[in-house]
Structure formats: structure tokens, C-alpha cells
Write a protein that holds these residues in place. Structure first.
Motif, PDB file in Angstrom:
ATOM      1  N   TYR A  53     130.719 148.545  25.126  1.00  0.00           N
ATOM      2  CA  TYR A  53     130.067 147.450  25.657  1.00  0.00           C
ATOM      3  C   TYR A  53     129.782 146.398  24.920  1.00  0.00           C
ATOM      4  N   PHE A  54     129.972 145.338  25.105  1.00  0.00           N
ATOM      5  CA  PHE A  54     129.603 144.168  24.105  1.00  0.00           C
ATOM      6  C   PHE A  54     128.827 142.919  24.782  1.00  0.00           C
ATOM      7  N   ALA A  55     128.121 142.460  23.933  1.00  0.00           N
ATOM      8  CA  ALA A  55     127.499 141.060  24.128  1.00  0.00           C
ATOM      9  C   ALA A  55     126.650 141.254  25.529  1.00  0.00           C
ATOM     10  N   SER A  56     126.663 140.367  26.423  1.00  0.00           N
ATOM     11  CA  SER A  56     125.715 140.497  27.401  1.00  0.00           C
ATOM     12  C   SER A  56     125.622 141.570  28.235  1.00  0.00           C
ATOM     13  N   ARG A  99     126.412 144.505  27.056  1.00  0.00           N
ATOM     14  CA  ARG A  99     125.659 145.625  26.278  1.00  0.00           C
ATOM     15  C   ARG A  99     124.420 145.541  26.419  1.00  0.00           C
ATOM     16  N   GLU A 100     123.881 144.236  26.580  1.00  0.00           N
ATOM     17  CA  GLU A 100     122.245 144.304  27.028  1.00  0.00           C
ATOM     18  C   GLU A 100     122.071 144.690  28.175  1.00  0.00           C
ATOM     19  N   PHE A 125     133.304 143.476  28.398  1.00  0.00           N
ATOM     20  CA  PHE A 125     132.671 142.230  27.828  1.00  0.00           C
ATOM     21  C   PHE A 125     132.717 141.090  28.393  1.00  0.00           C
ATOM     22  N   GLU A 147     128.292 138.029  17.732  1.00  0.00           N
ATOM     23  CA  GLU A 147     128.838 139.522  17.753  1.00  0.00           C
ATOM     24  C   GLU A 147     130.384 139.472  17.986  1.00  0.00           C
ATOM     25  N   HIS A 148     130.991 140.726  17.371  1.00  0.00           N
ATOM     26  CA  HIS A 148     132.312 140.911  17.479  1.00  0.00           C
ATOM     27  C   HIS A 148     132.710 142.176  17.657  1.00  0.00           C
ATOM     28  N   TRP A 185     131.326 136.964  20.321  1.00  0.00           N
ATOM     29  CA  TRP A 185     130.283 136.154  21.426  1.00  0.00           C
ATOM     30  C   TRP A 185     129.143 135.526  20.735  1.00  0.00           C
ATOM     31  N   TRP A 191     122.792 133.657  25.624  1.00  0.00           N
ATOM     32  CA  TRP A 191     124.579 133.945  25.561  1.00  0.00           C
ATOM     33  C   TRP A 191     125.075 132.638  25.790  1.00  0.00           C
TER      34      TRP A 191
END
Lengths: 85, 142
Positions: A7-10, A12-13, A79, B43-44, B115, B126
Motif C-alpha cells: 500500500y502506498f501514499a494516502s 497506506r496512511e 495506491f 514517496e515512490h 506521490w 497529498w
């Protein structure tokens, strides 16, 4: 053989973790199927993975549509739309 | 062809010199993206990022005559005016260099897994993807 889910970025959060190893649930053979399985956890999972057009996915590090096939041993990532450059 | 996803800054001048060594190179087109206004964290997705950029570069090389090139994209914490990305292409003539450079940049914005999270005065948020970026990539469809 397990499935690795990232999971990435928002996303993941929202779900509160960056990865997990998951036993491929019975009857799940596509990205959409896995997404439904994870959404069924409820709460933040239902919200984060129910994002419709705001959710993207990759299978083995290639962008993949909801209909993409998945199997044990694959790496699947969820993501938001990318914002690099 | 050099592709690098890195935390450190880069020096555009030396990168441009490095891709200009071929005697038949008559043109180098480049783009440098900078952080605008507010600090941010990038982030990547390690592994996929490099793979996605390589695919975009490969596609550009199949469409235009490219002699050499470089794509560098940074991640981590960045301040206003910091360099984020460099795309530079060397070709025999400017048409190929301009087109390949712009194509790579447009696709990078919609296909490479990065991101941005901006650290504004009222908290972090974001950055949302822009439909203008999708349209920019869309126009290269064949």
C-alpha cells in the motif's frame, strides 16, 4: 505460496500499514476480487479501497486494471493516482 | 541511457555533457522540474518506479531517433526550488530530442509511481492528480 500486498501514499496512511503477506483467499483470481476481499475487513479498509477512480493498482510492478489476473506468489500494490514529475 | 531514482540532488550540466558525447549528436533537449512554493515529501514504489521509467524510455526510443538520454527522479524531503526531475535526450536533430523529452515527461507524470505530499502551513496534504496531466499523456496515443 502467499501473495504480497503493498500500500502506498494516502492508501497506506488510511489502512495503517505498508505491506502484508496474505494467503490467496479462495475464489479470488483478479485484482477486483482481492480488493473486495480487503474491503470486507470494513472500517478504514472499506473506505481506502472503495475509492473507485481514485484507486490504482499494479501486479508484479506493472500498472494493472481491476480485471487483471492474480495468483499466489504475485506482488499486488494499491495506491492513488500518481503525482510525480 | 541512464535512469536513476535517488534521494540526492543532481547536476544538470554534467548530466547533459555525459549524454552529448556521440559525434552524431546535434541536439540535446532537457527538462528540469522544480519544487514550487511549498516543501514536500516524495514517496515512490522502489522497483516499480525504475521499471515504469524504463518502459517509458523504451517507448520513446522506438518512436524517435534517440542517441542517448538521462532520466533522474528524486524522492524524499524536498524544499522550494529544489530540483525534482531531469529528463534529457540527445538526438541528431532537435525535432526528435524535443518530442522524446516531452513524451517521457508526460508519461512519467501519469505512469511512474511517485506521490507528492505537500507540507503547507495548515498541515500536510497529498497532492491530487490533475486531469490535465492525463490529457497531456493522452495526446501521444497512436
Amino acid at each position: 505460496m502467499k501473495l504480497k500486498v503493498l500500500y502506498f501514499a494516502s492508501i497506506r496512511e488510511k489502512v495503517g500499514r505498508d505491506s502484508e503477506d496474505l494467503e490467496l483467499p479462495a475464489g479470488v483470481s483478479t485484482v477486483a476480487g482481492l480488493r473486495g476481499h480487503l474491503q470486507a475487513r470494513g472500517g478504514a479498509w472499506a473506505e481506502a479501497l472503495g475509492g473507485g477512480r481514485l484507486l490504482r493498482s499494479a501486479v508484479n510492478q506493472d500498472m494493472a486494471p481491476d480485471s487483471a489476473a492474480i495468483k499466489a506468489g504475485d506482488e499486488v500494490a494499491f495506491f492513488p493516482p500518481v503525482t510525480g514529475g | 541511457m541512464k535512469i536513476s531514482v535517488q534521494r540526492e540532488d543532481f547536476e544538470p550540466g554534467s548530466e547533459l555533457r555525459n549524454i552529448s558525447k556521440d559525434k552524431s549528436a546535434g541536439a540535446v533537449a532537457s527538462f528540469v522540474g522544480l519544487v514550487r512554493e511549498v516543501p514536500m515529501t516524495l514517496e515512490h514504489y522502489p522497483g516499480m518506479t525504475e521499471k515504469a521509467i524504463a518502459k517509458i524510455v523504451e517507448e520513446a526510443c522506438s518512436r524517435w531517433k534517440v542517441l542517448d538520454g538521462v532520466v533522474i527522479h528524486r524522492y524524499g524531503a524536498l524544499q522550494p526550488n529544489d530540483r525534482i526531475v531531469l529528463v534529457a535526450i540527445a538526438s541528431a536533430h532537435r525535432g526528435d530530442a524535443f518530442a522524446a523529452c516531452e513524451f517521457i515527461m508526460d508519461y512519467l507524470k501519469t505512469q511512474a509511481p511517485f506521490w507528492k505530499k505537500e507540507q503547507g502551513g495548515d498541515g500536510a496534504r497529498w497532492v491530487e492528480a490533475k486531469s490535465a496531466d492525463d490529457h497531456a499523456a493522452e495526446r501521444w496515443r497512436v
